[in-house]
Design a protein around this motif. Sequence first.
Motif, PDB file in Angstrom:
ATOM      1  N   UNK A   1       0.838  -1.208   0.000  1.00  0.00           N
ATOM      2  CA  UNK A   1       0.000   0.000   0.000  1.00  0.00           C
ATOM      3  C   UNK A   1       0.870   1.255   0.000  1.00  0.00           C
ATOM      4  N   UNK A   2       2.043   1.105  -0.492  1.00  0.00           N
ATOM      5  CA  UNK A   2       3.002   2.198  -0.479  1.00  0.00           C
ATOM      6  C   UNK A   2       2.543   3.365  -1.366  1.00  0.00           C
ATOM      7  N   UNK A   3       2.837   4.560  -0.895  1.00  0.00           N
ATOM      8  CA  UNK A   3       2.612   5.779  -1.677  1.00  0.00           C
ATOM      9  C   UNK A   3       3.985   6.376  -1.962  1.00  0.00           C
ATOM     10  N   UNK A   4       4.352   6.495  -3.221  1.00  0.00           N
ATOM     11  CA  UNK A   4       5.648   7.060  -3.569  1.00  0.00           C
ATOM     12  C   UNK A   4       5.652   8.554  -3.269  1.00  0.00           C
ATOM     13  N   UNK A   5       6.835   9.110  -3.062  1.00  0.00           N
ATOM     14  CA  UNK A   5       6.925  10.462  -2.515  1.00  0.00           C
ATOM     15  C   UNK A   5       6.243  11.507  -3.392  1.00  0.00           C
ATOM     16  N   UNK A   6       6.298  11.356  -4.713  1.00  0.00           N
ATOM     17  CA  UNK A   6       5.683  12.365  -5.584  1.00  0.00           C
ATOM     18  C   UNK A   6       4.157  12.324  -5.486  1.00  0.00           C
ATOM     19  N   UNK A   7       3.594  11.129  -5.281  1.00  0.00           N
ATOM     20  CA  UNK A   7       2.148  11.018  -5.083  1.00  0.00           C
ATOM     21  C   UNK A   7       1.750  11.551  -3.712  1.00  0.00           C
ATOM     22  N   UNK A   8       2.571  11.271  -2.704  1.00  0.00           N
ATOM     23  CA  UNK A   8       2.293  11.787  -1.362  1.00  0.00           C
ATOM     24  C   UNK A   8       2.353  13.312  -1.346  1.00  0.00           C
ATOM     25  N   UNK A   9       3.331  13.866  -2.053  1.00  0.00           N
ATOM     26  CA  UNK A   9       3.458  15.322  -2.143  1.00  0.00           C
ATOM     27  C   UNK A   9       2.186  15.933  -2.737  1.00  0.00           C
ATOM     28  N   UNK A  10       1.705  15.383  -3.832  1.00  0.00           N
ATOM     29  CA  UNK A  10       0.485  15.895  -4.467  1.00  0.00           C
ATOM     30  C   UNK A  10      -0.697  15.787  -3.515  1.00  0.00           C
ATOM     31  N   UNK A  11      -0.779  14.675  -2.800  1.00  0.00           N
ATOM     32  CA  UNK A  11      -1.888  14.458  -1.869  1.00  0.00           C
ATOM     33  C   UNK A  11      -1.837  15.456  -0.717  1.00  0.00           C
ATOM     34  N   UNK A  12      -0.636  15.697  -0.174  1.00  0.00           N
ATOM     35  CA  UNK A  12      -0.492  16.653   0.927  1.00  0.00           C
ATOM     36  C   UNK A  12      -0.918  18.054   0.502  1.00  0.00           C
ATOM     37  N   UNK A  13      -0.471  18.477  -0.663  1.00  0.00           N
ATOM     38  CA  UNK A  13      -0.788  19.833  -1.125  1.00  0.00           C
ATOM     39  C   UNK A  13      -2.266  19.974  -1.472  1.00  0.00           C
ATOM     40  N   UNK A  14      -2.863  18.890  -1.924  1.00  0.00           N
ATOM     41  CA  UNK A  14      -4.300  18.918  -2.232  1.00  0.00           C
ATOM     42  C   UNK A  14      -5.126  19.069  -0.958  1.00  0.00           C
ATOM     43  N   UNK A  15      -4.691  18.418   0.123  1.00  0.00           N
ATOM     44  CA  UNK A  15      -5.483  18.387   1.357  1.00  0.00           C
ATOM     45  C   UNK A  15      -5.155  19.516   2.325  1.00  0.00           C
ATOM     46  N   UNK A  16      -4.049  20.221   2.087  1.00  0.00           N
ATOM     47  CA  UNK A  16      -3.642  21.279   3.022  1.00  0.00           C
ATOM     48  C   UNK A  16      -4.692  22.397   3.061  1.00  0.00           C
ATOM     49  N   UNK A  17      -5.002  22.938   4.237  1.00  0.00           N
ATOM     50  CA  UNK A  17      -5.966  24.039   4.315  1.00  0.00           C
ATOM     51  C   UNK A  17      -5.440  25.264   3.581  1.00  0.00           C
ATOM     52  N   UNK A  18      -6.355  26.059   3.057  1.00  0.00           N
ATOM     53  CA  UNK A  18      -5.962  27.273   2.335  1.00  0.00           C
ATOM     54  C   UNK A  18      -5.218  28.220   3.268  1.00  0.00           C
ATOM     55  N   UNK A  19      -4.241  28.923   2.702  1.00  0.00           N
ATOM     56  CA  UNK A  19      -3.473  29.885   3.482  1.00  0.00           C
ATOM     57  C   UNK A  19      -1.998  29.772   3.175  1.00  0.00           C
ATOM     58  N   UNK A  20      -1.196  30.547   3.906  1.00  0.00           N
ATOM     59  CA  UNK A  20       0.258  30.502   3.720  1.00  0.00           C
ATOM     60  C   UNK A  20       0.848  29.359   4.535  1.00  0.00           C
ATOM     61  N   UNK A  21       1.774  28.646   3.920  1.00  0.00           N
ATOM     62  CA  UNK A  21       2.423  27.529   4.598  1.00  0.00           C
ATOM     63  C   UNK A  21       3.920  27.597   4.351  1.00  0.00           C
ATOM     64  N   UNK A  22       4.692  27.132   5.337  1.00  0.00           N
ATOM     65  CA  UNK A  22       6.121  26.956   5.135  1.00  0.00           C
ATOM     66  C   UNK A  22       6.317  25.598   4.472  1.00  0.00           C
ATOM     67  N   UNK A  23       6.882  25.609   3.271  1.00  0.00           N
ATOM     68  CA  UNK A  23       7.040  24.376   2.502  1.00  0.00           C
ATOM     69  C   UNK A  23       8.527  24.105   2.276  1.00  0.00           C
ATOM     70  N   UNK A  24       9.178  23.421   3.228  1.00  0.00           N
ATOM     71  CA  UNK A  24      10.587  23.100   3.027  1.00  0.00           C
ATOM     72  C   UNK A  24      10.741  22.263   1.755  1.00  0.00           C
ATOM     73  N   UNK A  25      11.738  22.493   0.903  1.00  0.00           N
ATOM     74  CA  UNK A  25      12.829  23.458   1.070  1.00  0.00           C
ATOM     75  C   UNK A  25      12.613  24.776   0.317  1.00  0.00           C
ATOM     76  N   UNK A  26      11.397  25.079  -0.155  1.00  0.00           N
ATOM     77  CA  UNK A  26      11.239  26.267  -1.016  1.00  0.00           C
ATOM     78  C   UNK A  26      10.786  27.505  -0.246  1.00  0.00           C
TER      79      UNK A  26
END
Length: 303
Positions: free
Chosen positions: A112-137
């Motif tokens: 049931x592994x989620x590869x990092x690029x899919x996890x990244x997309x999922x995290x950004x999709x679910x994050x609440x609206x607003x400003x976020x600190x997104x390491x490393x950018x």
Amino acid sequence: AGLVAGRRRITVLAYHRIADLGDPGFRGDPAVVSATPAMFARQMDHVAREFDVIALDDLVAHVTGGAPLPPRPLLVTFDDGYRDNHEHALPVLRSRGLPAVVFLITGAIGTRRVMWWDELADMLERAPAGEHDLPPVGRRLLAGPGSRAAARFELLAALKEVEDAALREGMRRLREALAVPAAEADPPLFMGWDEVAELTEAGISCQPHTHDHPLLTRVDRDRAREEIVRSAAEVERRTGRPAAAFAYPNGSHDPEVVDLVGAAGITVAFTMRPGPVRASDARAAPLEVPRVSLDARDTLDLF
């Protein structure tokens, strides 16, 4: 004119996922989708009509012993081993009698592994609206789909530039910053070994694509060798077929990585450099074969 028509050159198509982004059950990085099921069927109708679709064995025989290829050879390949290759691509290929190659991330198959690029997309999709600190950018506004896609592209580019250990640390920091746990897919994103067996029985060659999908130029030589050898051995053990081909994760390779692939007994390996390739060039450098990368936004005319 002969080259334009596909003669004296080899066309290798590089797909990843075959899925409908509008499906409410879709999960993962939308950029990994190469075609919808309907478009993939139309594309395969086109190649069946306009090209001579070959199997992996045909290409291996050509680069190793000079066995002749048909006039307009085309090889269909898929990277990673997502379940939708079995669900959507296999029926299309089987109904048209077309061979293909699927390169497997062996550490993801049957999990049931989620590869990092899919996890990244999922995290950004679910994050609440607003400003976020997104390491490393740094701080970024996440609001509508446009800003989330822009952040995803920026993070993908940044994380692919660093060593694999730094990538994993970057993902840990992102989970912490966005307050989300490590992801697990339910249902699985990747095929199980039973589905791999079904592909093999249908004439689809299943081949290694590393065990954990690091960029092989971003890990040390021993880790790169282990990734190649381990995935090749697992494919052979699970399918009962030799590991003759390899696809470099993200196409990332250098002369040292190419040497490691050859030392593992691989005969032909595929990059993401743009194809097609002259047949003579493929014979001269069989471990660096270019491919034509497909994108879900492609129209049939562009294809």
